[in-house]
Design an enzyme around this catalytic site. Structure first.
Site, mmCIF file in Angstrom:
data_model
loop_
_atom_site.group_PDB
_atom_site.id
_atom_site.type_symbol
_atom_site.label_atom_id
_atom_site.label_comp_id
_atom_site.label_asym_id
_atom_site.label_seq_id
_atom_site.Cartn_x
_atom_site.Cartn_y
_atom_site.Cartn_z
ATOM 1 N N ARG A 13 0.914 -1.147 -0.056
ATOM 2 C CA ARG A 13 -0.059 -0.125 -0.004
ATOM 3 C C ARG A 13 0.906 1.141 -0.160
ATOM 4 O O ARG A 13 2.008 1.057 0.359
ATOM 5 C CB ARG A 13 -0.987 0.027 1.150
ATOM 6 C CG ARG A 13 -2.030 -1.045 1.451
ATOM 7 C CD ARG A 13 -2.479 -1.038 2.687
ATOM 8 N NE ARG A 13 -2.984 0.171 3.105
ATOM 9 C CZ ARG A 13 -3.232 0.315 4.545
ATOM 10 N NH1 ARG A 13 -3.008 -0.948 5.359
ATOM 11 N NH2 ARG A 13 -3.602 1.341 5.098
ATOM 12 N N SER A 15 0.519 4.070 1.963
ATOM 13 C CA SER A 15 0.575 4.427 3.275
ATOM 14 C C SER A 15 2.012 4.661 3.911
ATOM 15 O O SER A 15 2.547 3.796 3.582
ATOM 16 C CB SER A 15 -0.371 3.909 4.136
ATOM 17 O OG SER A 15 -0.012 2.623 4.752
ATOM 18 N N LYS A 84 -3.087 -8.906 10.003
ATOM 19 C CA LYS A 84 -4.943 -8.575 10.294
ATOM 20 C C LYS A 84 -5.696 -8.300 9.171
ATOM 21 O O LYS A 84 -6.861 -8.015 9.402
ATOM 22 C CB LYS A 84 -4.750 -7.823 11.691
ATOM 23 C CG LYS A 84 -4.471 -6.283 11.519
ATOM 24 C CD LYS A 84 -4.456 -5.420 12.784
ATOM 25 C CE LYS A 84 -4.175 -3.975 12.582
ATOM 26 N NZ LYS A 84 -5.340 -3.515 11.789
ATOM 27 N N ASP A 85 -5.027 -7.581 8.260
ATOM 28 C CA ASP A 85 -5.960 -6.881 7.123
ATOM 29 C C ASP A 85 -6.170 -8.035 6.022
ATOM 30 O O ASP A 85 -7.189 -7.856 5.323
ATOM 31 C CB ASP A 85 -5.287 -5.914 6.392
ATOM 32 C CG ASP A 85 -4.899 -4.701 7.319
ATOM 33 O OD1 ASP A 85 -5.821 -4.609 8.340
ATOM 34 O OD2 ASP A 85 -4.043 -3.752 6.910
ATOM 35 N N THR A 131 -11.827 5.202 17.903
ATOM 36 C CA THR A 131 -11.305 3.938 17.481
ATOM 37 C C THR A 131 -12.319 3.856 16.080
ATOM 38 O O THR A 131 -13.306 3.842 16.194
ATOM 39 C CB THR A 131 -11.451 2.928 18.124
ATOM 40 O OG1 THR A 131 -11.151 1.755 17.629
ATOM 41 C CG2 THR A 131 -12.902 2.390 18.828
ATOM 42 N N SER A 133 -12.153 0.377 15.291
ATOM 43 C CA SER A 133 -12.446 -0.830 15.109
ATOM 44 C C SER A 133 -13.774 -1.306 16.106
ATOM 45 O O SER A 133 -13.882 -0.984 17.249
ATOM 46 C CB SER A 133 -11.176 -1.783 16.071
ATOM 47 O OG SER A 133 -11.373 -2.837 16.534
ATOM 48 N N ARG A 135 -14.385 -4.309 17.211
ATOM 49 C CA ARG A 135 -13.573 -5.174 18.334
ATOM 50 C C ARG A 135 -13.456 -4.229 19.262
ATOM 51 O O ARG A 135 -13.512 -4.866 20.582
ATOM 52 C CB ARG A 135 -12.730 -6.181 17.657
ATOM 53 C CG ARG A 135 -11.907 -6.815 18.674
ATOM 54 C CD ARG A 135 -10.611 -7.450 18.057
ATOM 55 N NE ARG A 135 -9.731 -6.397 17.653
ATOM 56 C CZ ARG A 135 -8.816 -5.698 18.333
ATOM 57 N NH1 ARG A 135 -8.909 -5.912 19.588
ATOM 58 N NH2 ARG A 135 -8.009 -4.768 17.818
ATOM 59 N N ARG A 136 -12.498 -3.321 19.232
ATOM 60 C CA ARG A 136 -12.032 -2.820 20.396
ATOM 61 C C ARG A 136 -13.136 -1.909 21.168
ATOM 62 O O ARG A 136 -13.141 -1.856 22.412
ATOM 63 C CB ARG A 136 -11.020 -1.489 20.070
ATOM 64 C CG ARG A 136 -9.624 -2.179 19.240
ATOM 65 C CD ARG A 136 -8.873 -0.983 18.632
ATOM 66 N NE ARG A 136 -7.411 -1.634 18.306
ATOM 67 C CZ ARG A 136 -6.703 -1.201 17.281
ATOM 68 N NH1 ARG A 136 -7.312 -0.236 16.528
ATOM 69 N NH2 ARG A 136 -5.899 -1.730 17.013
ATOM 70 N N ARG A 153 -10.646 7.871 11.648
ATOM 71 C CA ARG A 153 -9.954 7.144 10.402
ATOM 72 C C ARG A 153 -8.749 7.970 10.066
ATOM 73 O O ARG A 153 -8.355 9.044 10.679
ATOM 74 C CB ARG A 153 -10.985 7.281 9.192
ATOM 75 C CG ARG A 153 -12.124 6.405 9.097
ATOM 76 C CD ARG A 153 -11.753 5.178 8.874
ATOM 77 N NE ARG A 153 -10.753 4.865 7.780
ATOM 78 C CZ ARG A 153 -11.271 4.917 6.437
ATOM 79 N NH1 ARG A 153 -12.457 4.815 6.150
ATOM 80 N NH2 ARG A 153 -10.346 4.715 5.528
ATOM 81 N N GLY A 154 -7.966 7.228 9.530
ATOM 82 C CA GLY A 154 -6.641 7.943 8.612
ATOM 83 C C GLY A 154 -5.411 7.193 9.192
ATOM 84 O O GLY A 154 -5.487 6.238 9.934
ATOM 85 N N ASN A 155 -4.313 7.737 8.479
ATOM 86 C CA ASN A 155 -3.032 6.937 8.998
ATOM 87 C C ASN A 155 -2.454 7.342 10.567
ATOM 88 O O ASN A 155 -3.410 8.214 10.975
ATOM 89 C CB ASN A 155 -1.980 7.528 8.062
ATOM 90 C CG ASN A 155 -2.007 7.127 6.762
ATOM 91 O OD1 ASN A 155 -2.742 6.184 6.414
ATOM 92 N ND2 ASN A 155 -1.749 7.993 5.568
ATOM 93 N N ARG A 159 -4.239 10.347 12.752
ATOM 94 C CA ARG A 159 -5.228 9.854 13.816
ATOM 95 C C ARG A 159 -4.627 10.755 15.081
ATOM 96 O O ARG A 159 -5.363 11.285 15.964
ATOM 97 C CB ARG A 159 -5.410 8.556 14.199
ATOM 98 C CG ARG A 159 -6.036 7.797 13.005
ATOM 99 C CD ARG A 159 -6.222 6.285 13.396
ATOM 100 N NE ARG A 159 -6.752 5.514 12.530
ATOM 101 C CZ ARG A 159 -7.135 4.435 12.156
ATOM 102 N NH1 ARG A 159 -7.417 4.002 13.621
ATOM 103 N NH2 ARG A 159 -7.376 3.597 11.257
ATOM 104 N N CYS A 252 -13.777 -8.078 10.001
ATOM 105 C CA CYS A 252 -13.378 -6.886 10.642
ATOM 106 C C CYS A 252 -14.546 -6.263 11.286
ATOM 107 O O CYS A 252 -14.420 -5.341 12.157
ATOM 108 C CB CYS A 252 -12.700 -5.745 9.695
ATOM 109 S SG CYS A 252 -13.992 -5.515 8.308
#
Length: 350
Positions: A13, A15, A84-85, A131, A133, A135-136, A153-155, A159, A252
């Site tokens: 990617r 990023s 994880k992605d 977050t 996520s 899950r979190r 959102r964001g890198n 964030r 996800c």
């Protein structure tokens, strides 16, 4: 005679974190194979282009589909992913080549005012946790029902800028330790959220902290190159985690947390690059409702000496969770996804 010089094209990617990760991986590969020219090919992916849509709404493959298309077409020879992605089932023609040594897999907290807060328990009622996520958010809602949760959102640097904005909404954000450490933001970590840490109690995402390399199925030359950076203990632990998620058909947008550790047996090997002599793999897992009110947990420890045994362990703990009632939680989440105008459950769904 010296080995012939040839080129391997490595996809990633665009990023900053992804580029840092591919830099770390290719440095290892170049050291092991100085006769090979590893060239990096950054590729734009959906998850990076769309900065506004909540991540679960973007569906599966948002970080991987375009990279895999380049792999299948021969545009690149291998792709570096955050494990994880990676969907737990890969497209035909693609294979998981190897998994490298895992960075710290834990989730962590960064506070806007570290002088005033060092733990989530310090935050007042109504404080906003950022977050992206589900899950979190689900696990933290269970532990801290007085807190509010909002998508961010964001890198990583984006964030953190949103967090540090004095007029912004966030009192803290939750991120993966691995990304922060790789990007030299480790000093911002205020609290680790693993099961063993006081005030933590959160299990991380499947594959979190690990990097993997995806290749074309049957590309023996590339697979042979990857053996030099493969970390067997990480690979077996992550196979167990991915088997758990695959069996539960999670993704996800499903709050599934996991934690694996090698325990028992002999002490770890003296040489850092050697796998530990411990052969017992402990896996803990949790499925949580989006609102955090219902949860099912399970734990197993078994001898694991092969990928097949790791896969079997993951299936067993998934079955344990189902027998304890996890399927009821998953059915409710899937019903919301099926009836909602949006594609998936989001952080704000309570």
């Amino acid at each position: 005679m010296a080995p012939a010089q040839f080129t391997i094209k490595v996809g990633t990617r665009r990023s900053a974190l992804a580029l840092k990760q591919v830099e770390l991986v290719t440095a290892e590969l170049k050291q092991a194979h100085p006769h090979v020219d590893f060239t990096v090919h950054p590729i734009s992916v959906q998850g990076d282009r769309d900065k506004t849509t909540p991540l679960p709404d973007l569906g599966k493959g948002l970080w991987t589909s375009e990279l895999e298309a380049q792999l299948e077409s021969g545009g690149v020879d291998m792709v570096v992913h955050c494990l994880k992605d990676m969907p737990t089932t890969l497209p035909a023609g693609c294979a998981l080549g190897c998994i490298t040594r895992r960075e710290d897999p834990r989730d962590v907290v960064i506070f806007r005012r570290p002088d005033a807060h060092t733990r989530l328990a310090d935050l007042p009622a109504g404080a906003v946790v950022g977050t992206s996520s589900v899950r979190r958010a689900a696990q933290l809602r269970r532990a801290y029902p007085r807190l509010a949760f909002r998508d961010v959102r964001g890198n990583i640097d984006t964030r953190i800028r949103k967090l540090d904005d004095p007029d912004g909404p966030f009192d803290c954000i939750i991120l993966a330790a691995a990304g922060l450490l790789r990007m030299d933001f480790g000093t911002r970590i205020a609290q680790f959220l693993d099961s063993a840490t006081d005030g933590g109690g959160m299990l991380h995402a499947v594959g979190q902290g690990a990097l993997c390399l995806e290749v074309r199925d049957g590309d023996e030359r590339t697979l042979a190159l990857l053996k030099s950076i493969e970390h067997t203990p990480t690979m077996m632990a992550c196979y167990a985690e991915r088997s758990l998620m695959r069996t539960l058909e999670g993704g996800c947008s499903v709050p599934i947390g996991v934690e694996t550790a090698w325990v028992g047996g002999e002490d770890e090997a003296e040489e850092e690059d050697q796998p530990p002599k411990k052969t017992l793999l402990r896996i803990r897992a949790i499925v949580v409702s989006v609102d955090g009110k219902d949860a099912v947990e399970s734990e197993r420890t078994e001898e694991v000496a092969s990928l097949a045994q790791a896969d079997s362990l993951g299936k067993k703990i998934a079955q344990d969770l189902v027998e304890k009632g996890a399927q009821k939680i998953l059915d409710v989440i899937n019903q919301v996804r099926d009836t909602s105008s949006l594609a998936a459950v989001k952080v704000g769904d309570v």
